[in-house]
Design a protein around this motif. Structure first.
Motif, short mmCIF file in Angstrom:
data_model
loop_
_atom_site.label_atom_id
_atom_site.label_comp_id
_atom_site.label_asym_id
_atom_site.label_seq_id
_atom_site.Cartn_x
_atom_site.Cartn_y
_atom_site.Cartn_z
N ALA A 179 0.83 -1.21 0.00
CA ALA A 179 0.00 0.00 0.00
C ALA A 179 0.87 1.26 0.00
O ALA A 179 1.99 1.26 0.50
N LYS A 180 0.29 2.33 -0.54
CA LYS A 180 0.99 3.63 -0.54
C LYS A 180 0.91 4.29 0.83
O LYS A 180 1.63 5.23 1.11
N GLY A 181 0.01 3.78 1.67
CA GLY A 181 -0.14 4.32 3.01
C GLY A 181 -1.50 3.97 3.57
O GLY A 181 -2.29 3.27 2.93
N PHE A 182 -1.74 4.47 4.77
CA PHE A 182 -2.96 4.14 5.49
C PHE A 182 -3.56 5.39 6.10
O PHE A 182 -2.85 6.32 6.44
N ILE A 183 -4.88 5.37 6.24
CA ILE A 183 -5.57 6.42 6.96
C ILE A 183 -6.23 5.76 8.17
O ILE A 183 -6.95 4.79 8.04
N PHE A 184 -5.88 6.25 9.35
CA PHE A 184 -6.38 5.69 10.61
C PHE A 184 -7.61 6.47 11.04
O PHE A 184 -7.54 7.68 11.25
N ASP A 185 -8.72 5.76 11.17
CA ASP A 185 -10.02 6.36 11.46
C ASP A 185 -10.54 5.76 12.77
O ASP A 185 -10.76 4.56 12.85
N GLY A 186 -10.71 6.60 13.78
CA GLY A 186 -11.21 6.11 15.06
C GLY A 186 -10.13 5.52 15.96
O GLY A 186 -10.43 4.90 16.97
N PHE A 187 -8.91 5.72 15.59
CA PHE A 187 -7.78 5.19 16.36
C PHE A 187 -6.56 5.99 15.98
O PHE A 187 -6.37 6.27 14.80
N PRO A 188 -5.73 6.37 16.92
CA PRO A 188 -5.82 6.13 18.36
C PRO A 188 -6.76 7.13 19.04
O PRO A 188 -6.89 8.26 18.62
N ARG A 189 -7.39 6.66 20.13
CA ARG A 189 -8.30 7.50 20.92
C ARG A 189 -7.68 7.94 22.24
O ARG A 189 -8.24 8.79 22.91
N THR A 190 -6.57 7.32 22.61
CA THR A 190 -5.88 7.69 23.85
C THR A 190 -4.38 7.78 23.56
O THR A 190 -3.90 7.22 22.56
N VAL A 191 -3.65 8.45 24.43
CA VAL A 191 -2.20 8.55 24.27
C VAL A 191 -1.58 7.15 24.35
O VAL A 191 -0.66 6.83 23.59
N THR A 192 -2.09 6.30 25.21
CA THR A 192 -1.57 4.93 25.32
C THR A 192 -1.72 4.20 23.99
O THR A 192 -0.81 3.50 23.54
N GLN A 193 -2.87 4.38 23.33
CA GLN A 193 -3.07 3.76 22.02
C GLN A 193 -2.11 4.35 20.98
O GLN A 193 -1.58 3.63 20.15
N ALA A 194 -1.89 5.66 21.04
CA ALA A 194 -0.97 6.30 20.09
C ALA A 194 0.44 5.75 20.28
O ALA A 194 1.15 5.48 19.30
N GLN A 195 0.86 5.58 21.51
CA GLN A 195 2.19 5.02 21.79
C GLN A 195 2.29 3.59 21.28
O GLN A 195 3.29 3.21 20.66
N ALA A 196 1.24 2.79 21.51
CA ALA A 196 1.24 1.40 21.03
C ALA A 196 1.26 1.35 19.50
O ALA A 196 1.96 0.53 18.90
N LEU A 197 0.51 2.25 18.87
CA LEU A 197 0.49 2.32 17.41
C LEU A 197 1.87 2.69 16.88
O LEU A 197 2.38 2.07 15.94
N ASP A 198 2.49 3.71 17.47
CA ASP A 198 3.83 4.12 17.04
C ASP A 198 4.83 2.97 17.16
O ASP A 198 5.64 2.76 16.25
N TYR A 199 4.77 2.25 18.26
CA TYR A 199 5.70 1.14 18.47
C TYR A 199 5.48 0.05 17.42
O TYR A 199 6.43 -0.42 16.79
#
Length: 191
Positions: free
Chosen positions: A79-99
Protein backbone atom coordinates in the motif's frame (compact mmCIF):
# COMPACT_ATOMS: atom_id res chain seq x y z
CA UNK A 1 4.52 5.58 2.91
CA UNK A 2 1.86 8.13 3.81
CA UNK A 3 0.21 7.27 7.15
CA UNK A 4 -2.43 9.72 8.32
CA UNK A 5 -4.36 9.86 11.58
CA UNK A 6 -7.61 11.65 10.71
CA UNK A 7 -8.70 13.26 13.93
CA UNK A 8 -11.67 15.20 15.15
CA UNK A 9 -14.78 15.04 17.26
CA UNK A 10 -18.06 13.42 16.19
CA UNK A 11 -19.52 15.46 13.34
CA UNK A 12 -16.26 17.12 12.28
CA UNK A 13 -16.40 15.59 8.80
CA UNK A 14 -13.86 12.77 9.18
CA UNK A 15 -15.93 10.29 7.17
CA UNK A 16 -16.42 12.69 4.28
CA UNK A 17 -12.78 13.80 4.15
CA UNK A 18 -11.34 10.30 4.67
CA UNK A 19 -13.10 9.03 1.52
CA UNK A 20 -11.67 11.90 -0.52
CA UNK A 21 -8.17 11.33 0.92
CA UNK A 22 -8.34 7.59 0.22
CA UNK A 23 -9.19 8.29 -3.42
CA UNK A 24 -6.60 11.02 -3.99
CA UNK A 25 -3.65 9.38 -2.24
CA UNK A 26 -4.67 5.73 -2.79
CA UNK A 27 -4.59 4.94 0.92
CA UNK A 28 -5.97 1.91 2.74
CA UNK A 29 -8.72 2.84 5.19
CA UNK A 30 -8.20 1.44 8.68
CA UNK A 31 -11.36 1.83 10.73
CA UNK A 32 -11.16 0.04 14.06
CA UNK A 33 -14.89 -0.70 14.00
CA UNK A 34 -14.64 -2.24 10.53
CA UNK A 35 -11.52 -4.19 11.55
CA UNK A 36 -13.23 -5.63 14.61
CA UNK A 37 -16.27 -6.71 12.60
CA UNK A 38 -14.06 -8.16 9.85
CA UNK A 39 -11.90 -10.19 12.25
CA UNK A 40 -14.99 -11.48 14.06
CA UNK A 41 -16.70 -12.45 10.79
CA UNK A 42 -13.51 -14.18 9.57
CA UNK A 43 -13.29 -16.12 12.84
CA UNK A 44 -9.64 -15.21 13.43
CA UNK A 45 -8.01 -15.77 16.82
CA UNK A 46 -8.05 -12.02 17.50
CA UNK A 47 -11.64 -11.79 16.27
CA UNK A 48 -12.80 -14.60 18.55
CA UNK A 49 -11.05 -12.99 21.50
CA UNK A 50 -12.65 -9.62 20.69
CA UNK A 51 -16.13 -11.18 20.29
CA UNK A 52 -15.82 -12.96 23.63
CA UNK A 53 -15.00 -9.67 25.35
CA UNK A 54 -17.63 -7.67 23.49
CA UNK A 55 -20.31 -10.27 24.33
CA UNK A 56 -19.49 -9.68 27.99
CA UNK A 57 -19.71 -5.90 27.53
CA UNK A 58 -15.97 -5.46 28.03
CA UNK A 59 -13.96 -3.03 25.89
CA UNK A 60 -11.53 -4.71 23.54
CA UNK A 61 -8.00 -4.15 24.92
CA UNK A 62 -5.57 -1.94 23.03
CA UNK A 63 -3.22 -4.84 22.25
CA UNK A 64 -6.02 -6.69 20.44
CA UNK A 65 -6.95 -3.63 18.38
CA UNK A 66 -3.28 -2.89 17.59
CA UNK A 67 -2.87 -6.55 16.61
CA UNK A 68 -5.75 -6.25 14.16
CA UNK A 69 -4.26 -3.09 12.70
CA UNK A 70 -0.90 -4.82 12.33
CA UNK A 71 -2.55 -7.73 10.51
CA UNK A 72 -4.19 -5.31 8.08
CA UNK A 73 -0.90 -3.46 7.49
CA UNK A 74 0.88 -6.75 6.75
CA UNK A 75 -1.95 -7.81 4.40
CA UNK A 76 -1.45 -4.53 2.51
CA UNK A 77 2.35 -4.36 2.54
CA UNK A 78 2.42 -2.81 -0.93
CA UNK A 79 0.00 0.00 0.00
CA UNK A 80 0.99 3.63 -0.54
CA UNK A 81 -0.14 4.32 3.01
CA UNK A 82 -2.96 4.14 5.49
CA UNK A 83 -5.57 6.42 6.96
CA UNK A 84 -6.38 5.69 10.61
CA UNK A 85 -10.02 6.36 11.46
CA UNK A 86 -11.21 6.11 15.06
CA UNK A 87 -7.78 5.19 16.36
CA UNK A 88 -5.82 6.13 18.36
CA UNK A 89 -8.30 7.50 20.92
CA UNK A 90 -5.88 7.69 23.85
CA UNK A 91 -2.20 8.55 24.27
CA UNK A 92 -1.57 4.93 25.32
CA UNK A 93 -3.07 3.76 22.02
CA UNK A 94 -0.97 6.30 20.09
CA UNK A 95 2.19 5.02 21.79
CA UNK A 96 1.24 1.40 21.03
CA UNK A 97 0.49 2.32 17.41
CA UNK A 98 3.83 4.12 17.04
CA UNK A 99 5.70 1.14 18.47
CA UNK A 100 3.90 -1.36 16.21
CA UNK A 101 4.49 0.81 13.13
CA UNK A 102 8.20 1.14 13.96
CA UNK A 103 8.39 -2.67 14.17
CA UNK A 104 7.00 -2.70 10.63
CA UNK A 105 9.47 -0.06 9.36
CA UNK A 106 6.98 2.77 9.03
CA UNK A 107 5.53 5.60 11.11
CA UNK A 108 2.67 8.09 11.33
CA UNK A 109 3.34 10.86 8.80
CA UNK A 110 0.87 13.33 10.29
CA UNK A 111 -2.30 13.86 12.23
CA UNK A 112 -4.91 15.93 10.43
CA UNK A 113 -7.15 17.47 13.07
CA UNK A 114 -10.49 18.83 11.88
CA UNK A 115 -11.34 21.75 14.19
CA UNK A 116 -15.04 22.54 14.64
CA UNK A 117 -16.77 24.38 17.50
CA UNK A 118 -18.89 22.25 19.85
CA UNK A 119 -22.24 23.87 18.97
CA UNK A 120 -21.65 23.30 15.25
CA UNK A 121 -20.76 19.66 15.98
CA UNK A 122 -23.93 19.28 18.00
CA UNK A 123 -26.05 20.59 15.10
CA UNK A 124 -24.24 18.45 12.51
CA UNK A 125 -24.58 15.21 14.45
CA UNK A 126 -28.28 15.75 15.13
CA UNK A 127 -28.81 16.54 11.44
CA UNK A 128 -26.85 13.40 10.48
CA UNK A 129 -29.08 11.47 12.89
CA UNK A 130 -32.10 12.21 10.68
CA UNK A 131 -30.61 10.01 7.94
CA UNK A 132 -27.95 7.81 9.59
CA UNK A 133 -30.34 5.62 11.52
CA UNK A 134 -27.84 5.64 14.40
CA UNK A 135 -29.66 6.14 17.70
CA UNK A 136 -26.59 7.84 19.23
CA UNK A 137 -26.84 10.53 16.50
CA UNK A 138 -30.47 11.30 17.43
CA UNK A 139 -30.29 11.72 21.19
CA UNK A 140 -29.28 15.27 22.22
CA UNK A 141 -27.96 14.14 25.61
CA UNK A 142 -25.84 11.37 24.06
CA UNK A 143 -24.49 13.71 21.38
CA UNK A 144 -23.37 16.24 24.01
CA UNK A 145 -21.85 13.43 26.08
CA UNK A 146 -19.88 12.12 23.06
CA UNK A 147 -18.51 15.61 22.36
CA UNK A 148 -17.56 16.07 26.02
CA UNK A 149 -15.96 12.61 26.10
CA UNK A 150 -13.91 13.52 23.03
CA UNK A 151 -12.77 16.81 24.57
CA UNK A 152 -11.77 15.17 27.85
CA UNK A 153 -10.31 11.83 26.79
CA UNK A 154 -9.36 11.94 23.11
CA UNK A 155 -8.12 15.51 22.66
CA UNK A 156 -4.84 14.76 24.55
CA UNK A 157 -3.81 12.56 21.58
CA UNK A 158 -3.45 15.79 19.59
CA UNK A 159 -0.80 17.00 22.05
CA UNK A 160 1.04 13.70 21.67
CA UNK A 161 1.42 14.25 17.91
CA UNK A 162 1.98 18.01 18.35
CA UNK A 163 5.09 17.19 20.41
CA UNK A 164 6.32 15.07 17.49
CA UNK A 165 5.68 17.94 15.02
CA UNK A 166 3.13 15.77 13.21
CA UNK A 167 -0.01 17.73 14.14
CA UNK A 168 -1.77 19.64 11.35
CA UNK A 169 -4.87 21.65 12.22
CA UNK A 170 -7.55 22.30 9.60
CA UNK A 171 -10.60 24.49 10.17
CA UNK A 172 -13.50 22.11 9.49
CA UNK A 173 -16.23 24.62 8.65
CA UNK A 174 -16.89 25.62 5.06
CA UNK A 175 -17.34 23.92 1.72
CA UNK A 176 -16.27 20.25 1.68
CA UNK A 177 -13.99 20.76 -1.33
CA UNK A 178 -12.34 23.84 0.21
CA UNK A 179 -11.60 21.93 3.42
CA UNK A 180 -10.27 19.03 1.35
CA UNK A 181 -8.04 21.38 -0.63
CA UNK A 182 -6.60 22.79 2.61
CA UNK A 183 -5.93 19.28 3.92
CA UNK A 184 -4.18 18.27 0.68
CA UNK A 185 -1.99 21.37 0.61
CA UNK A 186 -0.82 20.57 4.14
CA UNK A 187 -0.16 16.90 3.29
CA UNK A 188 1.67 17.84 0.10
CA UNK A 189 4.11 20.08 1.97
CA UNK A 190 5.27 17.20 4.19
CA UNK A 191 5.01 14.10 2.00
Amino acid sequence: MLNIVLFGPPGAGKGTQSQKLIEKYQLVHLSTGDLLRGEINAGTTLGLKAKELMDKGILVPDEVVVGMIENKIKENSMAKGFIFDGFPRTVTQAQALDYMLSQNNTAITCMIALEVEDEELFKRVLLRGQTSGRPDDQNETLVRKRITEYNEKTLPVADYYRKQNKYLSVYGIGEIDEIFSTICSKIDTIS
